[in-house]
Each structure stands twice: as structure tokens, then as C-alpha cells.
Design a protein around this motif. Sequence first.
Motif, short mmCIF file in Angstrom:
data_model
loop_
_atom_site.label_atom_id
_atom_site.label_comp_id
_atom_site.label_asym_id
_atom_site.label_seq_id
_atom_site.Cartn_x
_atom_site.Cartn_y
_atom_site.Cartn_z
N UNK A 296 0.69 -1.16 0.16
CA UNK A 296 -0.11 -0.03 0.05
C UNK A 296 0.90 1.21 -0.02
N UNK A 297 1.91 1.21 0.90
CA UNK A 297 2.75 2.41 0.96
C UNK A 297 3.59 2.74 -0.44
N UNK A 298 3.81 1.54 -0.98
CA UNK A 298 4.51 1.43 -2.34
C UNK A 298 3.56 1.77 -3.58
N UNK A 299 2.26 2.31 -3.12
CA UNK A 299 1.22 2.60 -4.13
C UNK A 299 0.93 1.60 -5.01
N UNK A 300 1.14 0.04 -4.75
CA UNK A 300 0.76 -0.94 -5.55
C UNK A 300 -0.82 -1.40 -5.18
#
Length: 375
Positions: A296-300
Amino acid sequence: MTIPQVLLGDSPAMELVRLDIESAARTSAKVLITGETGVGKEVVARLIHEQGVRSRQNFVAVNCSGVPETLLASELFGHARGSFTGAFRDKMGLVRQADRGTLFLDELGEMSLTMQAVLLRFTETGEIQPVGVDAPAGRTDVRLITATNRDLRAQIAAGAFREDLYYRLNVIEIRVPPLRERGRDVLLLFRHYLRHACELHRLGPQELTPGAEQQLLAYTWPGNVRELRNMTERLALRESNTPITEAELAPELGSARSGRTAVAVSRPDAESVMVQELWDALIAGGDFWSLVYRRFRAHEITRAELLALVDRGLQETRGSYRALVKLFNMPPADYKRFHAFLYQQSCNLPVTPYREGTVRSPGESSPATEVSRSG
Ligand SMILES: Nc1ncnc2c1ncn2[C@@H]1O[C@H](COP(=O)(O)OP(=O)(O)OP(=O)(O)O)[C@@H](O)[C@H]1O
Ligand SMILES: [Mg+2]
């Protein structure tokens, strides 16, 4: 990847950051750097060190979320031989390596409450206490700079961050603005990193069409400068020497990945596949932090997908967040951290409908409607 010692950008927002860096560099006061992921918090921390009187000493950066919780204390403060399995010899901690220089603690918001207590004691006394040693083993003189992309006040409210530590570390606060608040800096950075990537791959220079420029300016950049940088690296490798067009940018600025449209889900099929895969992996024993949180933090993973998982989990546990922590394979002690994270992302769905059984069946519930309900 070397981090530049210059901060690119001449927007008013960045001029303010530059002034903040200058005034922070004149003292050794503690600095808390806040800002979304990828905005350049580490660049700012390094510049404060470079411009200050400690510049000839070490700058030691520690990512608090990259180090397993049990090892963090020993990484920072060292340990005595035999103090835990695998501690074969005495080890000097990173705090000592930063003596007379700067210690940069990145991702402060990820620190456990236990570790926060250790850090608080260190900031109060300056004493180093290695793991497995009863008495303090001397003092150090380090300048402490911390950074976080979380809303620490919300975390304090949720009981996941110590208020006393927050005030201790937040003597000077520097907010690094997201890329979307920096106007035409977007194009300046884009050209800079595109040129850099082309040179790296020994390719000719590349241009942008006016339409593509407009598109970059209108984009929300959820991953900020890091996202931009990665994008230029991919674009540099396209097999063409004509200017980059809107059509070529479109897949890069994919609607499902932009912060703005994550709320209005546009690809329900693709999303439900992703949600299903994540769900299966969680049920198979994968833990939430590495499977969901990191991605989520890596925008995946979009917020809608995260919300869909929480929704499904709460249906399973009939509205119990504690049971959800267990279902997603986290230790019970992670309850507050999990809750703080959901709160921060506005994904803390109210439990009453799940308890009363009034929530719709999984087939009817879509991530899109869940998002609009809480967002
Ligand atoms: N103003 C800037 N000029 C040039 N490069 C920048 C600028 N800001 C960020 N970068 C580059 O963007 C990338 C991300 O920066 P950095 O690691 O400092 O971000 P961060 O805020 O610490 O991110 P995270 O929250 O993920 O830790 C790095 O490659 C950095 O060199
Ligand atoms: Mg960082």
C-alpha cells in the motif's frame, strides 16, 4: 542511487523549505521532518547536516521500518556478546557511530511503543545502554533528525505514538510539501531526471509534447519525487526519439494508481482480482504488514483495495478488529498500530453494521461504495 546534495525546485513552497534548512543548520536542535512518501525528507536531512557545523562528522541514517523491532535497539545502541542468539561479539551501535555528527531516524512513525520508550530515555539522558548491559556505557553528542510520513498527532490520539516523545523530537518541524503543491517544479524535476536517465543509458535527449507537460502538471503524484524519478527511468527506455506524448504517459499515470481516482474505483474487475489474491494470501498465513501495508505504501495497492480487505475481514470476524488482527496474522500487540494505520487512511470502518449483521453480502459490497461511505 546517490542522493543529490541540492534540492531541485524554485517554487515558493521549496524556497520555504530551503529557508527552514538554513535556519535548522545554524543550531543543533532536534528536527522533525514531515511529508508524504517520496517528497525528499532524507534529502532535507542530509542538507541540514551538510550545511551545519557537524558536516565533517558522520551522517548516519537508520530506517526504523526496515529493521525488525527486536533488532532495532541493538542496531542503535549496540549489544554485549551473548545478549541474544546470534550476538557473537560485542557490537557498537549506530548512535555511537554518529557521535559528534547527525543521527537520522527515518520512518519514525513505524517505531513500536517499546522502542519509543527506549528512544525517549536516550533523548533525556544522552546515555547509551547497549542491549544486555545493565549500566549505561557512556554518553554521546548526536544531533537527532527524525522523519515520518504519518500523521503523528493522529497516532498519538490512537495511542500508537507517545506524546512526550513527540514534543521532545519536534523542536524544529520542517514540512516538505507534496509534489502537487510545487507547481512547475514538476517539469523541472521531470526534465532533470529524464536527462539523467538518458545519459545513464547512453541515449539521446528526450522531449515532452505540450500536451504531455499539461498532463504531468495535472497529475496528483501520490508517490511524489520518487514516483516521478522511477517514471522517467522507464520512459527513457522507450524505443523512440520523438517527444513523449500524452498517450505514452497515460499508462504511467494510470487512473487506479492516482490518489484522486483511488476513491472512484474505475476498474472493479482488476481490483477484485487483486483483493481476492491478497485475501487468499492472508488466509494462507501471510502477515498484513508485509503483504498489504508495504505494498500500500509503495502505491501498488489502492485505498479502495485496502478498504475492501478490511470490509471482508470485518464480515468474517463479525465486526471485531481484535479478531481481525489475528486473522491477518499479526501479534495482538499490533492492534493499536493497525488501528492507527486504518484511522490515518480513513479505512477504519464502523463495526456496528457487521455486529448487527446488517452489512450487505460480499457479492453486493463493492470497494467503491465502501470508500465513499468513509471518505
Ligand atoms: N527536491 C528534490 N530535488 C532532487 N531530487 C529529489 C528532490 N526531492 C526528492 N528527490 C529524490 O526523490 C527520491 C526520494 O527522496 P527521499 O528518499 O529523500 O524521500 P523521502 O521523503 O525520505 O521518502 P520516504 O517517505 O519514502 O522515506 C530520491 O531519489 C531523492 O534523490
Ligand atoms: Mg525517507
